[in-house]
Design a protein around this motif. Structure first.
Motif, short mmCIF file in Angstrom:
data_model
loop_
_atom_site.label_atom_id
_atom_site.label_comp_id
_atom_site.label_asym_id
_atom_site.label_seq_id
_atom_site.Cartn_x
_atom_site.Cartn_y
_atom_site.Cartn_z
N ARG A 33 -5.04 0.79 10.39
CA ARG A 33 -4.15 -0.21 9.61
C ARG A 33 -2.32 0.20 9.09
O ARG A 33 -2.37 1.54 10.02
N ASN A 34 -2.02 -0.55 9.02
CA ASN A 34 -0.99 -0.56 9.26
C ASN A 34 -0.17 -0.44 7.50
O ASN A 34 0.17 -0.73 7.08
N VAL A 35 -0.64 0.89 7.57
CA VAL A 35 0.14 1.77 6.50
C VAL A 35 1.54 1.51 6.71
O VAL A 35 2.19 1.79 4.90
N PHE A 36 1.94 2.14 7.57
CA PHE A 36 3.39 2.55 7.42
C PHE A 36 4.81 1.61 7.10
O PHE A 36 4.54 0.92 7.68
N THR A 37 5.07 2.73 5.85
CA THR A 37 6.34 1.64 6.06
C THR A 37 7.27 2.66 6.12
O THR A 37 7.63 3.66 6.98
N GLU A 38 8.91 2.04 6.10
CA GLU A 38 10.12 3.27 6.15
C GLU A 38 10.96 4.01 5.68
O GLU A 38 10.33 4.84 6.81
N PRO A 39 10.40 3.49 4.21
CA PRO A 39 10.59 5.05 3.77
C PRO A 39 9.45 5.70 3.95
O PRO A 39 9.45 7.44 3.94
N MET A 40 8.15 5.58 4.52
CA MET A 40 6.81 6.46 4.41
C MET A 40 6.92 7.44 5.84
O MET A 40 7.18 8.44 6.09
N LYS A 98 -0.26 11.42 -1.06
CA LYS A 98 0.12 12.00 -2.35
C LYS A 98 1.10 11.16 -3.24
O LYS A 98 1.10 10.63 -4.37
N GLU A 99 1.78 10.78 -2.50
CA GLU A 99 3.07 10.51 -2.22
C GLU A 99 3.05 8.89 -2.62
O GLU A 99 4.09 8.48 -3.48
N TYR A 100 2.63 8.83 -2.15
CA TYR A 100 2.53 7.20 -1.54
C TYR A 100 1.53 6.70 -2.09
O TYR A 100 1.00 5.93 -1.93
N SER A 101 0.23 7.25 -3.20
CA SER A 101 -0.67 7.15 -3.28
C SER A 101 -1.51 5.39 -4.01
O SER A 101 -2.47 5.07 -2.85
N ALA A 102 -0.47 4.55 -3.84
CA ALA A 102 -1.03 2.95 -4.50
C ALA A 102 -0.82 2.36 -3.34
O ALA A 102 -2.02 1.18 -3.41
N HIS A 103 0.26 2.58 -2.56
CA HIS A 103 0.65 2.25 -1.21
C HIS A 103 -1.15 2.11 -0.68
O HIS A 103 -1.45 1.94 0.18
N VAL A 104 -1.22 3.57 -0.24
CA VAL A 104 -2.06 4.46 1.20
C VAL A 104 -3.44 3.44 0.14
O VAL A 104 -4.55 2.74 1.10
N ARG A 105 -3.72 3.25 -1.10
CA ARG A 105 -5.33 3.33 -1.14
C ARG A 105 -5.17 1.43 -1.00
O ARG A 105 -6.30 1.08 -1.04
N ARG A 106 -4.46 0.61 -0.75
CA ARG A 106 -4.56 -0.61 -0.30
C ARG A 106 -5.22 -0.74 0.60
O ARG A 106 -6.13 -1.49 0.83
N TYR A 107 -4.71 0.33 2.01
CA TYR A 107 -5.39 0.34 3.26
C TYR A 107 -6.87 0.82 3.75
O TYR A 107 -6.95 1.09 4.55
N LEU A 108 -6.44 2.90 2.88
CA LEU A 108 -6.84 2.97 3.40
C LEU A 108 -8.31 3.81 2.54
O LEU A 108 -7.67 4.24 0.76
N TRP A 109 -9.29 4.41 2.60
CA TRP A 109 -10.18 4.58 1.29
C TRP A 109 -10.97 6.17 1.87
O TRP A 109 -10.90 6.77 3.27
N GLU A 110 -11.48 6.61 0.97
CA GLU A 110 -12.05 8.01 1.08
C GLU A 110 -11.37 9.28 1.56
O GLU A 110 -12.11 9.78 2.31
N GLY A 111 -10.34 9.44 1.54
CA GLY A 111 -9.80 9.59 1.84
C GLY A 111 -9.07 10.31 3.38
O GLY A 111 -8.38 11.43 3.60
N HIS A 112 -8.93 9.46 3.86
CA HIS A 112 -9.07 9.41 5.73
C HIS A 112 -7.19 9.18 5.72
O HIS A 112 -7.08 8.19 4.63
N PHE A 113 -6.41 9.38 6.64
CA PHE A 113 -5.54 9.20 6.82
C PHE A 113 -5.66 8.57 8.15
O PHE A 113 -5.29 7.45 8.19
N TRP A 114 -5.42 9.94 9.05
CA TRP A 114 -5.12 9.30 10.40
C TRP A 114 -6.34 9.60 10.94
O TRP A 114 -7.38 9.53 10.36
#
Length: 143
Positions: A33-40, A98-114
């Motif tokens: 998923r295209n999660v990253f933004t420049e600040p992230m 934790k820090e980008y929860s609203a943004h990350v939730r749009r792309y990823l779910w179930e506690g996964h990131f990587w």
């Protein structure tokens, strides 16, 4: 160091060893998923730099795109690369979620990131054939 050795800042010294261990690591987001933004990405770099320091490693280079990051890490022989990778991925996922929860939730779910997988490539100045030739050309002791 012996006078035969020229100073090289890439070669590190430990208590009982001299080493030059570097790895190219690539971590991909879950489902690519295209999660990253420049600040992230900037925050991710800072987090990973802190994790590396705790392992007595150095994050030499960092960059990324929307769905993955690249790291160049100098690490000592006492650090298992898989342990470092697990910590880098775990700590960064926890903080970024934790820090980008609203943004990350749009792309990823179930506690996964990587993604569970990763790429790790050893980096060195000489290729395998050169090292093999060097080892084979060493003088053996006379009996």
């Amino acid at each position: 160091m012996s006078p035969r050795w020229e100073f090289n800042p890439q070669i590190r010294k430990g208590r009982h060893c001299v080493h030059e261990l570097t790895a190219h690591l690539v971590f991909v987001t879950k489902y690519r998923r295209n999660v990253f933004t420049e600040p992230m990405l900037k925050r991710c770099e800072k987090i990973m730099k802190e994790v590396c320091e705790k392992f007595e490693c150095e994050l030499a280079e960092f960059n990324g795109a929307d769905d993955h990051v690249h790291l160049l890490v100098h690490y000592p022989p006492k650090v298992a690369l898989s342990t470092l990778v697990n910590s880098l991925k775990g700590v960064s996922a926890r903080y970024l979620r934790k820090e980008y929860s609203a943004h990350v939730r749009r792309y990823l779910w179930e506690g996964h990131f990587w993604s569970r997988s990763y790429y790790a490539g050893s980096t060195g100045g000489a290729n395998l054939a050169t090292v093999r030739t060097y080892i084979q050309s060493q003088d053996q002791p006379q009996t």
